[in-house]
Design an enzyme around this catalytic site. Structure first.
Site, PDB file in Angstrom:
ATOM      1  N   GLY A  52      38.676  34.845  45.264  1.00  0.00           N
ATOM      2  CA  GLY A  52      38.805  34.834  43.871  1.00  0.00           C
ATOM      3  C   GLY A  52      39.943  33.885  43.861  1.00  0.00           C
TER       4      GLY A  52
ATOM      5  CD  GLN B 206      45.627  33.413  41.757  1.00  0.00           C
ATOM      6  OE1 GLN B 206      44.377  33.397  41.064  1.00  0.00           O
ATOM      7  NE2 GLN B 206      45.536  33.550  42.716  1.00  0.00           N
TER       8      GLN B 206
ATOM      9  CG  HIS C 248      44.707  36.203  38.387  1.00  0.00           C
ATOM     10  ND1 HIS C 248      46.282  36.477  38.539  1.00  0.00           N
ATOM     11  CD2 HIS C 248      44.541  36.366  39.675  1.00  0.00           C
ATOM     12  CE1 HIS C 248      46.179  36.782  40.044  1.00  0.00           C
ATOM     13  NE2 HIS C 248      45.389  36.873  40.139  1.00  0.00           N
TER      14      HIS C 248
ATOM     15  CB  CYS D 242      47.236  38.344  45.301  1.00  0.00           C
ATOM     16  SG  CYS D 242      47.016  36.333  43.305  1.00  0.00           S
ATOM     17  CG  LEU D 243      43.979  32.915  47.534  1.00  0.00           C
ATOM     18  CD1 LEU D 243      43.406  31.629  47.395  1.00  0.00           C
ATOM     19  CD2 LEU D 243      44.220  32.931  48.770  1.00  0.00           C
TER      20      LEU D 243
ATOM     21  CG  HIS E 108      42.837  41.028  41.608  1.00  0.00           C
ATOM     22  ND1 HIS E 108      43.787  41.527  42.233  1.00  0.00           N
ATOM     23  CD2 HIS E 108      43.129  38.942  41.233  1.00  0.00           C
ATOM     24  CE1 HIS E 108      44.829  40.228  42.789  1.00  0.00           C
ATOM     25  NE2 HIS E 108      44.458  39.586  42.868  1.00  0.00           N
ATOM     26  CD  GLU E 109      40.738  35.910  41.198  1.00  0.00           C
ATOM     27  OE1 GLU E 109      41.886  35.577  40.640  1.00  0.00           O
ATOM     28  OE2 GLU E 109      40.898  36.517  42.238  1.00  0.00           O
TER      29      GLU E 109
HETATM   30 NI    NI Z   1      45.144  37.437  42.706  1.00  0.00          NI
END
Ligand code: NI
Length: 168
Positions: A46, A51, A138, A92-93, A134-135
């Site tokens: 995701g 981000q 963000h 997480c990226l 999670h997204e």
């Molecule tokens: Ni993330």
């Protein structure tokens, strides 16, 4: 299409709150395509617009095994969450190399538009439910490490800053 630069924790821009998308135009669709390409290239499940330093309520995901089921969530809202919760390992990226347990609802329903402005409601469970929660965090400026203890979070912050300094 283009690969986008992903912000790394503890970049303060990760804590900005995203605004609703108002224009469903070619520019938005190009951004969605770039975000999907960036997510697949980074092997992520995701990616939230926050981000990549775009502060609009836009998320792309793909939690399928085959990596061929992209999901685009624009102006997403969770309309229902199960009372049953489960703690699972998350990464997480924006926090590369860090994985830790976070408790989330086992299943959720989310209402969102696609890149053409078509609104629909999706039911998610398992990895997809975790990913949605999670997204959406963000988009509210929240990174998963904020669920961890202050001690753990500070250790992660120090580690990330050191890694960023070493690679600079
Ligand atoms: Ni993330």
């Amino acid at each position: 299409m283009a690969l986008l630069n992903i912000l790394c924790y503890p970049d303060p821009r990760l804590h900005k709150v995203a605004k609703p998308v108002t224009e469903f135009d070619e520019k938005l669709r190009a951004l969605v395509a770039d975000m999907l390409e960036t997510m697949y290239e980074s092997q992520g499940v995701g990616l939230a617009a926050t981000q990549i330093d775009v502060h609009q309520r836009l998320v792309v995901m793909d939690t399928s095994e085959e990596r061929n089921q992209p999901v685009v969530l624009i102006n997403p809202e969770i309309t229902w969450a199960s009372e049953e919760r489960i703690k699972g390992e998350e990464g997480c990226l924006s926090v590369p190399g860090i994985y830790d347990g976070v408790e989330r609802a086992v299943s959720v329903k989310v209402k969102a538009a696609d890149e053409h402005g078509q609104v629909r409601e999706l039911e998610a469970e398992g990895l997809m439910a975790v990913c949605v929660q999670h997204e959406l965090d963000h988009l509210m400026g929240k990174v998963f490490v904020e669920y961890l203890s202050p001690l753990k979070r500070n250790r992660i912050k120090t580690k990330m800053l050191k890694a960023q300094k070493d690679s600079a």
